[in-house]
Write a protein that holds these residues in place. Structure first.
Motif, PDB file in Angstrom:
ATOM      1  N   ALA A  87      -9.279   7.008  -1.066  1.00 37.60           N
ATOM      2  CA  ALA A  87      -8.353   7.823  -0.269  1.00 37.60           C
ATOM      3  C   ALA A  87      -8.854   9.255  -0.151  1.00 37.60           C
ATOM      4  O   ALA A  87      -9.312   9.854  -1.118  1.00 37.60           O
ATOM      5  CB  ALA A  87      -6.972   7.819  -0.903  1.00 37.60           C
ATOM      6  N   GLY A  91       0.802  -1.217   0.000  1.00 41.70           N
ATOM      7  CA  GLY A  91       0.000   0.000   0.000  1.00 41.70           C
ATOM      8  C   GLY A  91       0.837   1.269   0.000  1.00 41.70           C
ATOM      9  O   GLY A  91       0.492   2.247  -0.670  1.00 41.70           O
ATOM     10  N   ASP A  92       1.944   1.267   0.763  1.00 43.71           N
ATOM     11  CA  ASP A  92       2.806   2.444   0.784  1.00 43.71           C
ATOM     12  C   ASP A  92       3.295   2.785  -0.617  1.00 43.71           C
ATOM     13  O   ASP A  92       3.256   3.945  -1.040  1.00 43.71           O
ATOM     14  CB  ASP A  92       4.023   2.197   1.694  1.00 43.71           C
ATOM     15  CG  ASP A  92       3.683   2.331   3.170  1.00 43.71           C
ATOM     16  OD1 ASP A  92       2.565   2.772   3.489  1.00 43.71           O
ATOM     17  OD2 ASP A  92       4.553   1.999   4.007  1.00 43.71           O
ATOM     18  N   ARG A 145      -7.005  12.963  -1.657  1.00 42.02           N
ATOM     19  CA  ARG A 145      -6.503  12.246  -2.810  1.00 42.02           C
ATOM     20  C   ARG A 145      -4.986  12.442  -2.902  1.00 42.02           C
ATOM     21  O   ARG A 145      -4.493  13.561  -2.851  1.00 42.02           O
ATOM     22  CB  ARG A 145      -7.156  12.757  -4.092  1.00 42.02           C
ATOM     23  CG  ARG A 145      -8.680  12.620  -4.136  1.00 42.02           C
ATOM     24  CD  ARG A 145      -9.082  11.180  -4.417  1.00 42.02           C
ATOM     25  NE  ARG A 145     -10.503  11.082  -4.717  1.00 42.02           N
ATOM     26  CZ  ARG A 145     -11.447  10.820  -3.818  1.00 42.02           C
ATOM     27  NH1 ARG A 145     -11.120  10.646  -2.554  1.00 42.02           N
ATOM     28  NH2 ARG A 145     -12.714  10.736  -4.178  1.00 42.02           N
ATOM     29  N   PHE A 146      -4.245  11.356  -3.053  1.00 35.95           N
ATOM     30  CA  PHE A 146      -2.784  11.450  -3.076  1.00 35.95           C
ATOM     31  C   PHE A 146      -2.277  12.216  -4.299  1.00 35.95           C
ATOM     32  O   PHE A 146      -1.316  12.989  -4.200  1.00 35.95           O
ATOM     33  CB  PHE A 146      -2.169  10.046  -3.031  1.00 35.95           C
ATOM     34  CG  PHE A 146      -2.231   9.429  -1.670  1.00 35.95           C
ATOM     35  CD1 PHE A 146      -1.264   9.706  -0.720  1.00 35.95           C
ATOM     36  CD2 PHE A 146      -3.273   8.582  -1.314  1.00 35.95           C
ATOM     37  CE1 PHE A 146      -1.320   9.156   0.554  1.00 35.95           C
ATOM     38  CE2 PHE A 146      -3.341   8.012  -0.054  1.00 35.95           C
ATOM     39  CZ  PHE A 146      -2.365   8.302   0.888  1.00 35.95           C
ATOM     40  N   GLU A 181       0.947   7.141  -6.753  1.00 37.95           N
ATOM     41  CA  GLU A 181      -0.101   8.096  -7.117  1.00 37.95           C
ATOM     42  C   GLU A 181       0.321   9.520  -6.751  1.00 37.95           C
ATOM     43  O   GLU A 181       0.094  10.463  -7.518  1.00 37.95           O
ATOM     44  CB  GLU A 181      -1.422   7.742  -6.439  1.00 37.95           C
ATOM     45  CG  GLU A 181      -2.538   8.719  -6.810  1.00 37.95           C
ATOM     46  CD  GLU A 181      -3.924   8.270  -6.402  1.00 37.95           C
ATOM     47  OE1 GLU A 181      -4.662   9.100  -5.848  1.00 37.95           O
ATOM     48  OE2 GLU A 181      -4.265   7.091  -6.641  1.00 37.95           O
ATOM     49  N   TYR A 182       0.932   9.680  -5.578  1.00 37.27           N
ATOM     50  CA  TYR A 182       1.439  11.000  -5.183  1.00 37.27           C
ATOM     51  C   TYR A 182       2.470  11.501  -6.196  1.00 37.27           C
ATOM     52  O   TYR A 182       2.435  12.662  -6.616  1.00 37.27           O
ATOM     53  CB  TYR A 182       2.058  10.905  -3.794  1.00 37.27           C
ATOM     54  CG  TYR A 182       2.766  12.160  -3.335  1.00 37.27           C
ATOM     55  CD1 TYR A 182       2.052  13.265  -2.847  1.00 37.27           C
ATOM     56  CD2 TYR A 182       4.163  12.244  -3.376  1.00 37.27           C
ATOM     57  CE1 TYR A 182       2.717  14.407  -2.425  1.00 37.27           C
ATOM     58  CE2 TYR A 182       4.827  13.381  -2.947  1.00 37.27           C
ATOM     59  CZ  TYR A 182       4.102  14.460  -2.477  1.00 37.27           C
ATOM     60  OH  TYR A 182       4.761  15.598  -2.056  1.00 37.27           O
ATOM     61  N   ARG A 225       2.064   1.896  -3.585  1.00 42.92           N
ATOM     62  CA  ARG A 225       1.004   2.298  -4.509  1.00 42.92           C
ATOM     63  C   ARG A 225       0.526   3.723  -4.219  1.00 42.92           C
ATOM     64  O   ARG A 225       0.242   4.493  -5.140  1.00 42.92           O
ATOM     65  CB  ARG A 225      -0.154   1.296  -4.430  1.00 42.92           C
ATOM     66  CG  ARG A 225       0.167  -0.042  -5.097  1.00 42.92           C
ATOM     67  CD  ARG A 225      -1.034  -0.961  -5.145  1.00 42.92           C
ATOM     68  NE  ARG A 225      -1.315  -1.548  -3.845  1.00 42.92           N
ATOM     69  CZ  ARG A 225      -0.760  -2.668  -3.394  1.00 42.92           C
ATOM     70  NH1 ARG A 225       0.127  -3.319  -4.129  1.00 42.92           N
ATOM     71  NH2 ARG A 225      -1.082  -3.158  -2.208  1.00 42.92           N
ATOM     72  N   ARG A 226       0.431   4.072  -2.933  1.00 35.90           N
ATOM     73  CA  ARG A 226       0.012   5.437  -2.584  1.00 35.90           C
ATOM     74  C   ARG A 226       1.052   6.465  -3.037  1.00 35.90           C
ATOM     75  O   ARG A 226       0.704   7.537  -3.531  1.00 35.90           O
ATOM     76  CB  ARG A 226      -0.234   5.534  -1.078  1.00 35.90           C
ATOM     77  CG  ARG A 226      -1.520   4.872  -0.619  1.00 35.90           C
ATOM     78  CD  ARG A 226      -1.796   5.139   0.846  1.00 35.90           C
ATOM     79  NE  ARG A 226      -0.898   4.388   1.724  1.00 35.90           N
ATOM     80  CZ  ARG A 226      -1.155   3.169   2.190  1.00 35.90           C
ATOM     81  NH1 ARG A 226      -2.285   2.560   1.843  1.00 35.90           N
ATOM     82  NH2 ARG A 226      -0.300   2.553   2.994  1.00 35.90           N
ATOM     83  N   ASN A 255      -7.263   6.846  -6.794  1.00 36.28           N
ATOM     84  CA  ASN A 255      -7.860   6.004  -5.764  1.00 36.28           C
ATOM     85  C   ASN A 255      -8.984   6.772  -5.074  1.00 36.28           C
ATOM     86  O   ASN A 255      -8.736   7.695  -4.302  1.00 36.28           O
ATOM     87  CB  ASN A 255      -6.797   5.592  -4.745  1.00 36.28           C
ATOM     88  CG  ASN A 255      -7.368   4.744  -3.621  1.00 36.28           C
ATOM     89  OD1 ASN A 255      -8.512   4.301  -3.667  1.00 36.28           O
ATOM     90  ND2 ASN A 255      -6.568   4.525  -2.599  1.00 36.28           N
TER      91      ASN A 255
END
Length: 459
Positions: free
Chosen positions: A387, A125-126, A390-391, A132-133, A128-129, A384
């Motif tokens: 979230a 998860g880290d 949003r990242f 996106e960031y 993938r987040r 996503n």
């Protein structure tokens, strides 16, 4: 007749002075060209975005979008005297005003070298987040390039078990002007030492622990610790609602941490001798009604953020207000309630709801739609939606804020109010000194008004 002539002369003089005073605030008019941005226009005339928006009130309207051919009023920068009340031209090399002391050298850069040191992978998860960031950062870089800023960006994958000191040995790392990272606390100090040695702005975008920001002047810590945010919330709550009757509802939710918040709030209310009522979700209808004032607007706050208690509270408020039409109720929530917006939106409007937060995702905003549309176009997938914030929007805001600010102010950039040159899409930023470094202190109330409009009250 002589008295009348004198009176008319005085009147005309006063009118002329009024017109001159009004004109002196207007530096020139600007017709928007294709591809121009609010940031670019403000930068061109050496003013802040706040100056530009204050001079053009229509820009404050929800969903405002800068359009080709629009004529904007260009004000003088705050504290700058008008040289002529009839000025129609302005030098495009005007120096920006800053809040820096006169001893500080401020010099911007048209070329900014950016490094990203985050877990950029698809393993957990880290990763993938942060991917996106990072994509949001890329969109932000593309955006600032339209303002004439050249950006050279390099990215390094630094997973949780990675050795950041190995990354720092790469020759391109020391050439950066800004580095976004790290994600993990154990990497903060070595990166901070490296950035300090090489005069690099270090942006820590997400939650970390420790107080390294107080020891390194190059650190900009975006993350706000919950305790710090609660302190701001209580301070601004007391300022905003000191003329309201405050009702605190005990929801008996042992899994929530908001009991500590309401405990701190009550201590401050007592300190300022502000009266409040206590009640419970389990109390009967008659006792519940006694906690409310008939002569003052009531503001209701729960000691939990969880939705089951929100449901029960709304049910009791519906019964109360249907049987007592003279009772006015406002509702004070928590930033977690922004996740429930689609479910509770009608109730938020009905009960004049205020939510304290450091971000606001407005899916109806033209700016939000623009970023989301380009994200899907560039990367062929949606952000996503689970979230919040949003990242990708966070990354977009960070790129525009820090790269744009560094480009304009160089090493004199401090991210404070006088240097806020960017109108955020989702995540406003405002930094204050924290020891040697800088901490984000942005705070806002998202206000759902009874006329079904939404406003953000920024501090």
């Amino acid at each position: 007749m002589r008295r009348i002539r004198i009176f008319c002369t005085i009147l005309m003089t006063l009118m002329t002075l009024a017109v001159m005073a009004q004109q002196s605030k207007v530096r020139t008019m600007h017709k928007v060209e294709k591809s121009e941005t609010v940031f670019g226009i403000a930068k061109k005339y050496g003013i802040t975005i706040e100056d530009l928006i204050d001079a053009n009130p229509e820009m404050k309207q929800q969903g405002y979008e800068l359009k080709y051919g629009t004529t904007l009023t260009i004000p003088y920068a705050k504290g700058q005297a008008a040289k002529s009340t009839a000025a129609t031209t302005v030098s495009t090399t005007a120096k920006p005003t800053t809040t820096q002391p006169s001893t500080t050298t401020v010099s911007g850069k048209k070329e900014v070298k950016v490094g990203v040191m985050l877990p950029l992978h698809d393993n957990d998860g880290d990763g993938r987040r942060m991917v996106e960031y990072y994509r949001g950062l890329l969109l932000g870089v593309d955006r600032v390039k339209k303002d004439g800023i050249t950006v050279d960006m390099k990215a390094w994958n630094v997973p949780i078990d990675g050795d950041i000191t190995t990354v720092l040995k790469e020759k391109d790392a020391a050439d950066c002007d800004i580095i976004f990272g790290p994600l993990y606390t154990k990497m903060v100090k070595p990166l901070a030492e490296f950035c300090s040695k090489n005069d690099i702005m270090m942006v820590i975008p997400f939650s970390i622990s420790g107080n390294d920001v107080e020891n390194y002047s190059n650190i900009f810590q975006v993350y706000q610790a919950q305790e710090d945010f609660d302190t701001q919330t209580i301070k601004n709550f007391i300022q905003w609602f000191n003329n309201y009757h405050i009702v605190i509802i005990d929801c008996e939710d042992e899994k929530s941490g908001k009991g500590e918040f309401t405990k701190r709030l009550r201590a401050e209310l007592d300190n300022y001798a502000i009266k409040y009522s206590l009640t419970s979700l389990k109390t009967n209808e008659k006792s519940f009604a006694k906690a409310f004032s008939l002569s003052q607007q009531n503001v209701v706050i729960l000691n939990t953020e969880h939705s089951p208690s929100v449901n029960a509270t709304l049910a009791k408020l519906n019964t109360l207000t249907s049987k007592n039409s003279d009772i006015g109720v406002s509702l004070f929530g928590y930033k977690e309630w922004l996740m429930y917006t689609k479910v509770y939106l009608d109730y938020y409007f009905k009960y004049d709801t205020y939510i304290p937060t450091y971000f606001y995702y407005n899916e109806l905003s033209a700016d939000t739609k623009w970023v989301e549309r380009n994200y899907q176009k560039w990367f062929e997938k949606e952000m996503n939606a689970e979230a919040l914030p949003r990242f990708a929007l966070t990354g977009f805001d960070h790129a525009c804020f820090f790269i744009g600010g560094y480009s304009q102010f160089g090493s004199g950039f401090n991210g404070g109010k006088g240097q806020m040159t960017y109108k955020p899409v989702q995540s406003p930023l405002k930094f204050k000194s924290a020891g040697k470094g800088h901490k984000n202190s942005n705070f806002m109330f998202v206000h759902y008004k009874t006329d079904r409009t939404i406003e953000s009250v920024n501090y």
